[in-house]
Design a protein around this motif. Structure first.
Motif, PDB file in Angstrom:
ATOM      1  N   VAL A  62      62.058 -44.067  43.615  1.00 20.79           N
ATOM      2  CA  VAL A  62      62.377 -43.515  42.294  1.00 20.79           C
ATOM      3  C   VAL A  62      62.834 -44.612  41.330  1.00 20.79           C
ATOM      4  CG1 VAL A  62      64.012 -42.029  41.049  1.00 20.79           C
ATOM      5  CG2 VAL A  62      62.892 -41.192  43.119  1.00 20.79           C
ATOM      6  N   GLU A  63      63.681 -45.510  41.785  1.00 27.27           N
ATOM      7  CA  GLU A  63      64.213 -46.552  40.889  1.00 27.27           C
ATOM      8  C   GLU A  63      63.122 -47.526  40.425  1.00 27.27           C
ATOM      9  OE1 GLU A  63      65.059 -47.417  45.180  1.00 27.27           O
ATOM     10  OE2 GLU A  63      65.664 -45.791  43.865  1.00 27.27           O
ATOM     11  N   GLU A  64      62.019 -47.617  41.139  1.00 32.33           N
ATOM     12  CA  GLU A  64      60.891 -48.456  40.721  1.00 32.33           C
ATOM     13  C   GLU A  64      59.997 -47.728  39.715  1.00 32.33           C
ATOM     14  OE1 GLU A  64      56.903 -49.839  42.911  1.00 32.33           O
ATOM     15  OE2 GLU A  64      58.711 -50.538  43.931  1.00 32.33           O
ATOM     16  N   VAL A  65      60.027 -46.406  39.752  1.00 26.54           N
ATOM     17  CA  VAL A  65      59.187 -45.602  38.860  1.00 26.54           C
ATOM     18  C   VAL A  65      59.841 -45.443  37.490  1.00 26.54           C
ATOM     19  CG1 VAL A  65      58.107 -43.339  38.536  1.00 26.54           C
ATOM     20  CG2 VAL A  65      58.140 -44.402  40.812  1.00 26.54           C
ATOM     21  N   LYS A  66      61.151 -45.224  37.473  1.00 31.78           N
ATOM     22  CA  LYS A  66      61.861 -45.047  36.195  1.00 31.78           C
ATOM     23  C   LYS A  66      61.715 -46.304  35.349  1.00 31.78           C
ATOM     24  CE  LYS A  66      66.034 -43.231  34.106  1.00 31.78           C
ATOM     25  NZ  LYS A  66      65.808 -43.904  32.877  1.00 31.78           N
ATOM     26  N   ASP A  67      61.388 -46.124  34.088  1.00 30.30           N
ATOM     27  CA  ASP A  67      61.189 -47.171  33.083  1.00 30.30           C
ATOM     28  C   ASP A  67      59.868 -47.926  33.233  1.00 30.30           C
ATOM     29  OD1 ASP A  67      63.601 -46.638  31.734  1.00 30.30           O
ATOM     30  OD2 ASP A  67      64.705 -47.849  33.182  1.00 30.30           O
ATOM     31  N   ARG A  68      59.020 -47.526  34.175  1.00 33.41           N
ATOM     32  CA  ARG A  68      57.716 -48.176  34.371  1.00 33.41           C
ATOM     33  C   ARG A  68      56.768 -47.784  33.246  1.00 33.41           C
ATOM     34  NH1 ARG A  68      54.122 -50.252  37.884  1.00 33.41           N
ATOM     35  NH2 ARG A  68      55.235 -50.246  39.823  1.00 33.41           N
ATOM     36  N   LEU A  69      55.957 -48.750  32.816  1.00 33.45           N
ATOM     37  CA  LEU A  69      54.877 -48.459  31.883  1.00 33.45           C
ATOM     38  C   LEU A  69      53.701 -47.914  32.669  1.00 33.45           C
ATOM     39  CD1 LEU A  69      54.874 -51.552  29.486  1.00 33.45           C
ATOM     40  CD2 LEU A  69      55.823 -49.280  29.072  1.00 33.45           C
ATOM     41  N   VAL A  70      53.086 -46.850  32.154  1.00 32.82           N
ATOM     42  CA  VAL A  70      51.954 -46.197  32.820  1.00 32.82           C
ATOM     43  C   VAL A  70      50.874 -45.905  31.787  1.00 32.82           C
ATOM     44  CG1 VAL A  70      53.398 -45.165  34.625  1.00 32.82           C
ATOM     45  CG2 VAL A  70      52.968 -43.890  32.517  1.00 32.82           C
ATOM     46  N   LEU A  71      49.697 -45.556  32.268  1.00 32.57           N
ATOM     47  CA  LEU A  71      48.613 -45.117  31.393  1.00 32.57           C
ATOM     48  C   LEU A  71      48.373 -43.641  31.644  1.00 32.57           C
ATOM     49  CD1 LEU A  71      46.183 -48.126  31.820  1.00 32.57           C
ATOM     50  CD2 LEU A  71      47.523 -47.542  29.798  1.00 32.57           C
TER      51      LEU A  71
END
Length: 119
Positions: A62-71
């Motif tokens: 979860v901590e790697e997903v939060k604030d991640r840029l995605v398309l």
């Protein structure tokens, strides 16, 4: 041996019709009501709004997903996933050596502007 690809399509009748933009995951939590473990993500696309997406990106903490840029594909119709509805498709590819359907993100290599269009 080279594997066959799908038939050639025109740009105007395919890719040009998709509205794919950069978003930032601002909230993420494990969703347990779906058939398989899934993340519920709120993704901010800037002036295009915030959308809820459900996706099988659970090989990432979860901590790697939060604030991640995605398309994300903004102009697909919402899709039911059991008792939940995903408002935007976040693009991904098969996570290496994970079970079928488990994905990793397709993301910009640099800190792209939120709402930027994929071309």
């Amino acid at each position: 041996m080279v594997k066959a690809i799908k038939p050639v399509v025109s740009y105007d009748d395919s890719f040009a019709m998709l509205d794919i933009r950069v978003g930032r995951v601002v909230e993420v939590e494990l969703e347990t009501r779906t058939h398989k473990p899934t993340y519920r993500m709120v993704v901010d696309f800037g002036k295009y709004g915030k959308y809820v997406s459900f996706g099988r990106f659970t090989c990432h903490p979860v901590e790697e997903v939060k604030d991640r840029l995605v398309l994300g594909v903004l102009n697909f119709a919402p899709r039911k996933m059991g008792p939940v509805t995903s408002e935007v498709l976040i693009l991904g590819v098969q996570y290496p050596k994970a079970e079928s359907g488990e994905a990793t993100f397709v993301s910009p290599a640099v800190n792209a502007k939120i709402g930027s269009k994929l071309f």
